[in-house]
Scaffold this motif. Sequence first.
Motif, mmCIF file in Angstrom:
data_model
loop_
_atom_site.group_PDB
_atom_site.id
_atom_site.type_symbol
_atom_site.label_atom_id
_atom_site.label_comp_id
_atom_site.label_asym_id
_atom_site.label_seq_id
_atom_site.Cartn_x
_atom_site.Cartn_y
_atom_site.Cartn_z
ATOM 1 N N LEU A 112 0.820 -1.210 0.000
ATOM 2 C CA LEU A 112 0.000 0.000 0.000
ATOM 3 C C LEU A 112 0.849 1.253 0.000
ATOM 4 O O LEU A 112 0.326 2.362 -0.029
ATOM 5 N N GLY A 113 2.155 1.060 0.052
ATOM 6 C CA GLY A 113 3.019 2.232 0.155
ATOM 7 C C GLY A 113 2.693 2.908 1.470
ATOM 8 O O GLY A 113 2.552 2.260 2.488
ATOM 9 N N GLU A 147 -1.843 10.373 -11.293
ATOM 10 C CA GLU A 147 -1.670 8.995 -10.846
ATOM 11 C C GLU A 147 -2.708 8.588 -9.835
ATOM 12 O O GLU A 147 -2.928 7.422 -9.594
ATOM 13 N N GLU A 161 -5.335 6.308 -10.934
ATOM 14 C CA GLU A 161 -4.711 5.099 -11.443
ATOM 15 C C GLU A 161 -4.234 4.193 -10.316
ATOM 16 O O GLU A 161 -4.529 3.024 -10.271
ATOM 17 N N GLN A 212 -5.721 0.720 -9.168
ATOM 18 C CA GLN A 212 -4.772 -0.394 -9.248
ATOM 19 C C GLN A 212 -4.785 -1.175 -7.948
ATOM 20 O O GLN A 212 -4.845 -2.387 -7.926
ATOM 21 N N ALA A 213 -4.767 -0.421 -6.842
ATOM 22 C CA ALA A 213 -4.748 -1.064 -5.530
ATOM 23 C C ALA A 213 -6.011 -1.883 -5.335
ATOM 24 O O ALA A 213 -5.989 -2.993 -4.825
ATOM 25 N N ASP A 245 -5.952 -4.992 -7.581
ATOM 26 C CA ASP A 245 -4.944 -5.924 -7.068
ATOM 27 C C ASP A 245 -5.430 -6.600 -5.813
ATOM 28 O O ASP A 245 -5.201 -7.784 -5.599
ATOM 29 N N THR A 264 4.595 7.320 -6.051
ATOM 30 C CA THR A 264 3.274 6.760 -5.791
ATOM 31 C C THR A 264 2.658 7.392 -4.567
ATOM 32 O O THR A 264 3.336 7.974 -3.748
ATOM 33 N N SER A 321 1.037 8.166 -1.061
ATOM 34 C CA SER A 321 1.486 7.719 0.257
ATOM 35 C C SER A 321 0.401 7.924 1.277
ATOM 36 O O SER A 321 -0.485 8.740 1.073
ATOM 37 N N ARG A 358 5.458 4.733 10.204
ATOM 38 C CA ARG A 358 4.460 4.345 9.219
ATOM 39 C C ARG A 358 3.639 3.162 9.722
ATOM 40 O O ARG A 358 2.424 3.102 9.551
ATOM 41 N N GLN A 362 9.643 10.679 2.396
ATOM 42 C CA GLN A 362 8.444 11.421 2.047
ATOM 43 C C GLN A 362 8.788 12.899 1.950
ATOM 44 O O GLN A 362 9.662 13.373 2.659
ATOM 45 N N PHE A 376 4.154 15.457 3.964
ATOM 46 C CA PHE A 376 3.659 14.240 4.613
ATOM 47 C C PHE A 376 3.557 14.448 6.119
ATOM 48 O O PHE A 376 2.673 13.894 6.771
ATOM 49 N N GLU A 394 6.815 -3.960 -3.855
ATOM 50 C CA GLU A 394 6.029 -2.824 -4.317
ATOM 51 C C GLU A 394 5.310 -3.100 -5.628
ATOM 52 O O GLU A 394 4.622 -2.245 -6.144
ATOM 53 N N THR A 442 2.617 -4.745 -6.467
ATOM 54 C CA THR A 442 1.164 -4.744 -6.572
ATOM 55 C C THR A 442 0.571 -3.365 -6.727
ATOM 56 O O THR A 442 -0.267 -3.134 -7.573
ATOM 57 N N ALA A 443 0.968 -2.432 -5.912
ATOM 58 C CA ALA A 443 0.268 -1.152 -5.933
ATOM 59 C C ALA A 443 0.902 -0.127 -6.850
ATOM 60 O O ALA A 443 0.343 0.926 -7.090
ATOM 61 N N VAL A 444 2.096 -0.432 -7.356
ATOM 62 C CA VAL A 444 2.792 0.576 -8.157
ATOM 63 C C VAL A 444 2.398 0.439 -9.616
ATOM 64 O O VAL A 444 2.318 -0.642 -10.148
ATOM 65 N N SER A 445 2.177 1.568 -10.278
ATOM 66 C CA SER A 445 1.820 1.482 -11.693
ATOM 67 C C SER A 445 3.003 0.969 -12.488
ATOM 68 O O SER A 445 4.147 1.272 -12.186
#
Lengths: 149, 643
Positions: A56-57, A109, A112, A116-117, A120, A147, A149, B180, B238, B242, B567, B569-572
């Motif tokens: 999930l970043g 993004e 997108e 995507q998440a 997936d 991506t 966050s 995080r 970040q 953030f 990374e 799965t979620a990354v384009s």
Amino acid sequence: MSYCKQEGKDRIIFVTKEDHEAPSNAELIADDPEDPYEEQGLILPNGDINWNCPCLGGMASGPCGSQFKEAFSCFHYSKEEVKGSECIDNFRNMQECMQKYPELYPQEEDKESSSQAESDSASSSALSPENDATQSTSNPSPTDGKTAS
Amino acid sequence: MLRCRSVWRKLSPLARASSTLCRENARRAGLNNGRSVRVQTAHMSTGPAGGGGRQSQIYALLVGAAAVGGGIYAYQTVKGDQQRYEERMAHILSRSQKAAEQETAVPTQSEPPDVPETEPEAASSSEEPISLASDSEAAAPTEPTEPLSAVESTPASAKIPSHAPYLLIGGGTASFAAARSIRARDPNARVLIVTDEPDLPYMRPPLSKELWFSDDSSVTETLRFKQWNGKERSIFFQPPSFYIQPEELDSAENGGVAVLTGKKVTHMDVRGNKVKLDDGTEISYNKCLIATGGVPRNLQAIERADEEVIKRTTLFRKIDDFKSLDNVSRNAKSITIIGGGFMGSELACALGRRSTESGLEVVQMFPEKGNMGKVLPEYLSNWTTEKVKREGVKVIKEALVKSVTFKDDKLEIQLKDGRLVETDHIVAAVGLEPNVDLAKSAGLEVDSDFGGFRVNAELQARSNIWVAGDAACFYDIRLGRRRVEHHDHAVVSGRLAGENMTGANKPYWHQSMFWSDLGPDVGYEAIGIVDSSLPTVGVFAKATAKDTPKAATEKSGTGIRSESETEDTAVSPVASTAPATAVEQHRDNYGKGVIFYLRDKVVVGIILWNVFNRMPIARKIIKDGEEHADLNEVAKLFNIHED
């Protein structure tokens, strides 16, 4: 053919492609998908979402984390025919929040990566009961700056 | 120390001779008097009651003289060491700007422990004071906390919150990963990171790798790097948006992560659940993480050297070190890197790259026989050294530095075997000293074998206190107690600590990995205990042009290779680059393969040599902890001949 040499305590084996063609007879212990110690994927064995999944970043931990969690939970538990159709408000909240932080959530993004998440997670939730050996369950890692966050 | 040994050696034949003499005489006398048994057992007694008479008196005199001589020698050694120690402390003090007043209090406090513990034994006493001195030196940084705690705490400034539910000491990788993790698991958590660096949390690997390969001339400002495939990222985890401001921590509706930069935690009150900063501010907490990392070690030869040498030495760790070394590399004619481990070799290769453009001379020297000598088995270490040389580095093996002086505008490094190296600048990459300054005030255990705070398998030191990252000496259920200084470990342990701080109670189970690239041709990923003193089994195939770190990053789209595992799965998806051109056959035997490190016939460490994206298999083998009869069969699992 493979050959082997020994340099002191170190053994060196050279192998050709043919040598390694036969399947391995090394035995590996079967994994327990319910093992509480193991790193979990996006969906936990009990069906909940693993917000700490590196996939999930930083989306669940950033400034818009709580909006993201609400929207995504709503989608995940949605039983409607069109999955997530009742979650429009949640997604709108999330989008509004993300627009306040364009540095963190680049606008093109945004849709997108969130879609995507979703897709997936849908596919990974289907896969997870079957196997987790190849699932990306491994290391957590720093988020990619681009991506969300 | 050597002097006293030679003195003792000279004394011992004398002592032996006199004792045998005494024994013989005593026996003779005893036989005459019919008391042989008593005399033989009492041959060391100095009383005249035995036999002997004159001989035993001489012997008594000798022993007495030896004792007195030894005592005088010991006393002088201790005094001399004291003087030397004080001189050295004064020397260091005159150099250091911070805490100068506090440290002068230390030498007087350390004197009493030194003197009463000396023994008359000449052989060991010279070692004792030195170790005592080093002990009290180590204690020195913690001493200053005493005078500080006596000072009344000033009221917290408006900017710093007085309470943080989650307090993370240290602002590095482990701390950020924990932050995080906490935020993911505890909704609306309020996390405060306190760091003495001026920067927000950032990742260190690019400082010795990618940032040096950047084409951008403003890289020292932007700290962004373009990876092989063109994808750009910043070293900061970040951007500033953030985080929330520390003063907003209490009021923020959904909580957040606040970073307090430029502040050092100097004292920890575990019973009161609060810490004190260097400016006197107190912050109380519910849960605390210590992720203080470490400080680069320095060579004794350089510490003892004078100001001009110190000015021209870099201890590489932080962003500022990168900036200054980058500057130096553009102006200096010659840079010498002392140290043959990960950082030393990576920097050598990075600077060696630059040398081809600028004519900079890059020298690397280390005590081992080859680069990564403590990690790679000898044959591989030699092979790696050849590669490093090909990157433009002059490698000096088996080099022990004796002294460094500044002469004629150049640094002269004198090696113990007599060789002399002249250079303009030195980079010392000789290890990391874990930062355990808080151990004393917090009452935390420090591990004597590995250094760092001793924590259990769940990374907990005491109630409400966890430790993660470089500073944590933890219990690995599979591999035993260890301390790991790698990036991915900081992420894994930080994440785990964050989970446990929010109630998870999970032990360290997911094995972290590490990687290193030495130029574009040599790259490896490793996991577990990778120590060259262990027996190894290496299974190799011939490499093609596709098996290089460059190809690996192109494929996965990221230079931080621990990320490539998770990374996806979620990354384009990243646009794939053109496939590698002609397939080259490398001449070298060790093109690609797998190396297993064994301890009691069980695989405890694996290196994937120019073989990428197979870490999950390696992790599984280590997790199983089984004895495998044929490691070639295990190697088959990796499919090393495939891409």
